[in-house]
Design a protein around this motif. Structure first.
Motif, PDB file in Angstrom:
ATOM      1  N   LEU A 126      11.166  -9.132 -15.087  1.00 39.84           N
ATOM      2  CA  LEU A 126      10.403  -8.008 -15.616  1.00 39.84           C
ATOM      3  C   LEU A 126       9.922  -8.278 -17.036  1.00 39.84           C
ATOM      4  CD1 LEU A 126      12.491  -4.934 -14.364  1.00 39.84           C
ATOM      5  CD2 LEU A 126      10.915  -6.421 -13.137  1.00 39.84           C
ATOM      6  N   ASP A 127      10.746  -8.951 -17.810  1.00 39.15           N
ATOM      7  CA  ASP A 127      10.376  -9.259 -19.193  1.00 39.15           C
ATOM      8  C   ASP A 127       9.113 -10.103 -19.272  1.00 39.15           C
ATOM      9  OD1 ASP A 127      12.554  -7.854 -20.122  1.00 39.15           O
ATOM     10  OD2 ASP A 127      13.800  -9.633 -20.438  1.00 39.15           O
ATOM     11  N   CYS A 128       8.801 -10.812 -18.186  1.00 38.20           N
ATOM     12  CA  CYS A 128       7.638 -11.717 -18.195  1.00 38.20           C
ATOM     13  C   CYS A 128       6.338 -11.039 -17.796  1.00 38.20           C
ATOM     14  CB  CYS A 128       7.884 -12.889 -17.249  1.00 38.20           C
ATOM     15  SG  CYS A 128       9.100 -14.073 -17.822  1.00 38.20           S
ATOM     16  N   PHE A 129       6.402  -9.899 -17.076  1.00 43.07           N
ATOM     17  CA  PHE A 129       5.127  -9.360 -16.601  1.00 43.07           C
ATOM     18  C   PHE A 129       4.903  -7.870 -16.834  1.00 43.07           C
ATOM     19  CE2 PHE A 129       7.751  -8.597 -12.824  1.00 43.07           C
ATOM     20  CZ  PHE A 129       7.242  -7.429 -12.279  1.00 43.07           C
ATOM     21  N   VAL A 130       5.945  -7.078 -17.006  1.00 44.16           N
ATOM     22  CA  VAL A 130       5.727  -5.651 -17.250  1.00 44.16           C
ATOM     23  C   VAL A 130       5.007  -5.473 -18.584  1.00 44.16           C
ATOM     24  CG1 VAL A 130       6.847  -3.429 -17.699  1.00 44.16           C
ATOM     25  CG2 VAL A 130       7.645  -4.890 -15.827  1.00 44.16           C
ATOM     26  N   GLY A 131       3.937  -4.695 -18.580  1.00 38.82           N
ATOM     27  CA  GLY A 131       3.132  -4.491 -19.778  1.00 38.82           C
ATOM     28  C   GLY A 131       2.060  -5.542 -19.979  1.00 38.82           C
ATOM     29  N   THR A 132       1.914  -6.445 -18.998  1.00 41.00           N
ATOM     30  CA  THR A 132       0.925  -7.524 -19.115  1.00 41.00           C
ATOM     31  C   THR A 132       0.149  -7.646 -17.802  1.00 41.00           C
ATOM     32  OG1 THR A 132       2.202  -9.371 -18.161  1.00 41.00           O
ATOM     33  CG2 THR A 132       2.689  -8.751 -20.446  1.00 41.00           C
ATOM     34  N   ARG A 133      -0.737  -8.624 -17.748  1.00 34.93           N
ATOM     35  CA  ARG A 133      -1.430  -8.975 -16.501  1.00 34.93           C
ATOM     36  C   ARG A 133      -0.939 -10.336 -15.999  1.00 34.93           C
ATOM     37  NH1 ARG A 133      -7.660  -7.843 -16.218  1.00 34.93           N
ATOM     38  NH2 ARG A 133      -7.071  -7.829 -13.997  1.00 34.93           N
ATOM     39  N   LEU A 143       2.916 -22.528  -5.801  1.00 36.79           N
ATOM     40  CA  LEU A 143       3.757 -21.534  -6.444  1.00 36.79           C
ATOM     41  C   LEU A 143       4.863 -21.096  -5.499  1.00 36.79           C
ATOM     42  CD1 LEU A 143       1.642 -18.803  -8.278  1.00 36.79           C
ATOM     43  CD2 LEU A 143       3.265 -20.395  -9.276  1.00 36.79           C
ATOM     44  N   GLY A 144       6.055 -20.884  -6.017  1.00 36.50           N
ATOM     45  CA  GLY A 144       7.107 -20.340  -5.190  1.00 36.50           C
ATOM     46  C   GLY A 144       6.723 -18.959  -4.678  1.00 36.50           C
ATOM     47  N   ASP A 145       6.940 -18.711  -3.392  1.00 40.52           N
ATOM     48  CA  ASP A 145       6.531 -17.434  -2.815  1.00 40.52           C
ATOM     49  C   ASP A 145       7.721 -16.627  -2.296  1.00 40.52           C
ATOM     50  OD1 ASP A 145       7.179 -19.032  -0.669  1.00 40.52           O
ATOM     51  OD2 ASP A 145       5.398 -18.554   0.511  1.00 40.52           O
ATOM     52  N   HIS A 146       8.900 -16.860  -2.880  1.00 44.25           N
ATOM     53  CA  HIS A 146      10.093 -16.142  -2.427  1.00 44.25           C
ATOM     54  C   HIS A 146      10.254 -14.805  -3.130  1.00 44.25           C
ATOM     55  CE1 HIS A 146      12.411 -19.274  -0.035  1.00 44.25           C
ATOM     56  NE2 HIS A 146      11.277 -19.852  -0.355  1.00 44.25           N
ATOM     57  N   CYS A 147      10.093 -14.768  -4.425  1.00 45.21           N
ATOM     58  CA  CYS A 147      10.262 -13.546  -5.211  1.00 45.21           C
ATOM     59  C   CYS A 147       9.232 -13.581  -6.325  1.00 45.21           C
ATOM     60  CB  CYS A 147      11.682 -13.482  -5.776  1.00 45.21           C
ATOM     61  SG  CYS A 147      11.988 -12.092  -6.882  1.00 45.21           S
ATOM     62  N   PHE A 148       8.324 -12.609  -6.347  1.00 44.83           N
ATOM     63  CA  PHE A 148       7.253 -12.649  -7.350  1.00 44.83           C
ATOM     64  C   PHE A 148       6.762 -11.242  -7.652  1.00 44.83           C
ATOM     65  CE2 PHE A 148       5.467 -13.625  -3.149  1.00 44.83           C
ATOM     66  CZ  PHE A 148       4.531 -12.617  -2.982  1.00 44.83           C
ATOM     67  N   GLY A 149       6.120 -11.087  -8.811  1.00 41.49           N
ATOM     68  CA  GLY A 149       5.668  -9.765  -9.194  1.00 41.49           C
ATOM     69  C   GLY A 149       4.525  -9.779 -10.179  1.00 41.49           C
ATOM     70  N   CYS A 150       3.841  -8.639 -10.264  1.00 47.49           N
ATOM     71  CA  CYS A 150       2.737  -8.445 -11.201  1.00 47.49           C
ATOM     72  C   CYS A 150       2.300  -6.986 -11.098  1.00 47.49           C
ATOM     73  CB  CYS A 150       1.573  -9.385 -10.898  1.00 47.49           C
ATOM     74  SG  CYS A 150       0.778  -9.137  -9.294  1.00 47.49           S
ATOM     75  N   ARG A 151       1.142  -6.656 -11.659  1.00 38.61           N
ATOM     76  CA  ARG A 151       0.580  -5.328 -11.472  1.00 38.61           C
ATOM     77  C   ARG A 151       0.346  -5.087  -9.980  1.00 38.61           C
ATOM     78  NH1 ARG A 151      -2.314  -2.582 -15.643  1.00 38.61           N
ATOM     79  NH2 ARG A 151      -3.602  -1.787 -13.942  1.00 38.61           N
ATOM     80  N   ILE A 195       0.822  -1.208   0.000  1.00 36.28           N
ATOM     81  CA  ILE A 195       0.000   0.000   0.000  1.00 36.28           C
ATOM     82  C   ILE A 195       0.863   1.269   0.000  1.00 36.28           C
ATOM     83  CG2 ILE A 195      -1.967  -1.143   1.067  1.00 36.28           C
ATOM     84  CD1 ILE A 195      -1.183   0.100   3.735  1.00 36.28           C
ATOM     85  N   ASN A 196       2.174   1.101   0.072  1.00 37.51           N
ATOM     86  CA  ASN A 196       3.093   2.232  -0.041  1.00 37.51           C
ATOM     87  C   ASN A 196       3.814   2.270  -1.384  1.00 37.51           C
ATOM     88  OD1 ASN A 196       3.462   3.986   2.570  1.00 37.51           O
ATOM     89  ND2 ASN A 196       3.071   1.885   3.278  1.00 37.51           N
ATOM     90  N   VAL A 197       3.446   1.376  -2.280  1.00 35.63           N
ATOM     91  CA  VAL A 197       4.013   1.350  -3.630  1.00 35.63           C
ATOM     92  C   VAL A 197       3.207   2.302  -4.513  1.00 35.63           C
ATOM     93  CG1 VAL A 197       4.315  -0.075  -5.691  1.00 35.63           C
ATOM     94  CG2 VAL A 197       4.955  -0.974  -3.449  1.00 35.63           C
ATOM     95  N   ASP A 198       3.886   3.139  -5.286  1.00 32.38           N
ATOM     96  CA  ASP A 198       3.182   4.086  -6.157  1.00 32.38           C
ATOM     97  C   ASP A 198       3.499   3.874  -7.629  1.00 32.38           C
ATOM     98  OD1 ASP A 198       5.745   5.065  -6.363  1.00 32.38           O
ATOM     99  OD2 ASP A 198       5.334   7.014  -5.428  1.00 32.38           O
ATOM    100  N   THR A 199       4.003   2.704  -7.982  1.00 38.02           N
ATOM    101  CA  THR A 199       4.261   2.374  -9.383  1.00 38.02           C
ATOM    102  C   THR A 199       3.257   1.333  -9.863  1.00 38.02           C
ATOM    103  OG1 THR A 199       5.870   0.708  -8.695  1.00 38.02           O
ATOM    104  CG2 THR A 199       6.714   2.900  -9.253  1.00 38.02           C
ATOM    105  N   GLU A 200       3.161   1.188 -11.177  1.00 37.42           N
ATOM    106  CA  GLU A 200       2.165   0.285 -11.755  1.00 37.42           C
ATOM    107  C   GLU A 200       2.489  -1.181 -11.479  1.00 37.42           C
ATOM    108  OE1 GLU A 200      -0.110  -0.432 -16.068  1.00 37.42           O
ATOM    109  OE2 GLU A 200       1.648   0.894 -15.926  1.00 37.42           O
ATOM    110  N   TYR A 201       3.783  -1.493 -11.381  1.00 34.09           N
ATOM    111  CA  TYR A 201       4.208  -2.879 -11.183  1.00 34.09           C
ATOM    112  C   TYR A 201       5.067  -2.997  -9.932  1.00 34.09           C
ATOM    113  CZ  TYR A 201       2.596  -3.267 -15.971  1.00 34.09           C
ATOM    114  OH  TYR A 201       1.821  -3.226 -17.098  1.00 34.09           O
ATOM    115  N   VAL A 202       5.034  -4.164  -9.327  1.00 32.21           N
ATOM    116  CA  VAL A 202       5.796  -4.401  -8.106  1.00 32.21           C
ATOM    117  C   VAL A 202       6.402  -5.790  -8.145  1.00 32.21           C
ATOM    118  CG1 VAL A 202       3.760  -5.254  -6.836  1.00 32.21           C
ATOM    119  CG2 VAL A 202       5.721  -4.321  -5.569  1.00 32.21           C
ATOM    120  N   LEU A 203       7.607  -5.901  -7.589  1.00 30.51           N
ATOM    121  CA  LEU A 203       8.270  -7.191  -7.439  1.00 30.51           C
ATOM    122  C   LEU A 203       8.561  -7.372  -5.957  1.00 30.51           C
ATOM    123  CD1 LEU A 203       9.492  -9.536  -9.237  1.00 30.51           C
ATOM    124  CD2 LEU A 203      11.694  -8.429  -8.823  1.00 30.51           C
TER     125      LEU A 203
END
Length: 258
Positions: free
Chosen positions: A112-119, A138-146, A89-97
């Motif tokens: 980033l190549d896998c999810f930036v610009g996508t859903r 699913l691995g829950d160590h490092c993940f990202g999306c919108r 809730i403190n992130v102000d960018t469109e995508y987060v990792l």
């Protein structure tokens, strides 16, 4: 466009990697009030691309009762949920990792190549297990999306008492919440029998989930806290004795034979 979210107790492993993360965007550090603040001494607090937030770390006795199943197995998942949510809730960018504070990654670009610009939702192969043979893991160590999608997923985790141990583990909780956040489909989602996974969930997963081999991320540190294990570059592989059964390396293996 991107924020790397570091969550968990302050740890030099991630804090000393902030300059590397800044090459890919902003950084948010979500930690506990009780942490050793000296670990932050070398962080440039005046950098507008770095935000540090903290909160009280509740004891297990302060957890909501629905999380009590985690206590018996010494799970840190409820703490991870709480610190991740504050960071999100403190992130102000469109995508987060999202990353763990006891881990670090040199090169985020393959992710980033896998999810930036996508859903899409991307995670690494660390402790990721085959879609059907070990449902929802699913691995829950490092993940990202919108960012909005991940906030919604964590809203679901926090509000739905069915997503709790022992019926669900942290990996399956994350997977089910992400797919619900993306598709609004709860049909048979609480079945963990491979034969009962609805075709809609399989198709939604195939359209949403990407798995990246951690060994493509340059130098890294990943940890398995319960076994006091730590892997550096090229150390982690699905054949490791500590890796789970049905481990996979990439998206193709994740959905193999599906």
């Amino acid at each position: 466009m991107l924020t790397t979210l570091i969550q968990g107790p302050l740890n030099k492993t991630s804090i000393e990697n902030i300059d590397q993360y800044l090459k890919f965007g902003k950084v948010v550090v979500s930690h506990w009030d009780e942490d050793d603040l000296a670990i932050l001494d070398n962080v440039d607090r005046n950098n507008p691309n770095i935000k540090i937030v903290s909160q009280h770390m509740p004891s297990t006795g302060e957890w909501e009762p629905t999380w009590n199943g985690d206590i018996g197995v010494s799970s840190t998942f409820p703490w991870a949920v709480k610190s991740t949510y504050l960071g999100l809730i403190n992130v102000d960018t469109e995508y987060v990792l999202k990353t763990r504070s006891d881990e670090s990654f040199e090169n985020l670009q393959p992710l980033l190549d896998c999810f930036v610009g996508t859903r899409k939702f991307v995670t690494t192969n660390v402790f990721t297990r085959h879609w059907l043979r070990s449902p929802w893991n699913l691995g829950d160590h490092c993940f990202g999306c919108r960012t909005d999608m991940l906030i919604r997923a964590y809203d679901i985790i926090l509000s739905d008492d069915r997503l709790r141990y022992p019926k669900e583990c942290g990996e399956s909780i994350l997977c089910k919440a992400v797919l619900r956040a993306r598709w609004d489909d709860e049909t048979d989602i609480f079945s963990n029998n491979p034969d009962s996974i609805g075709q809609s969930h399989t198709e939604h997963a195939k359209q949403t989930i990407e798995i990246v081999d951690v060994n493509t991320l340059g130098n890294y540190v990943v940890c398995y806290r319960h076994r006091n294990a730590r892997w550096d570059k090229n150390d982690y592989n699905k054949h490791d004795a500590l890796a789970p059964p049905d481990a996979v390396d990439n998206t193709k293996e994740y959905f193999e034979d599906v």
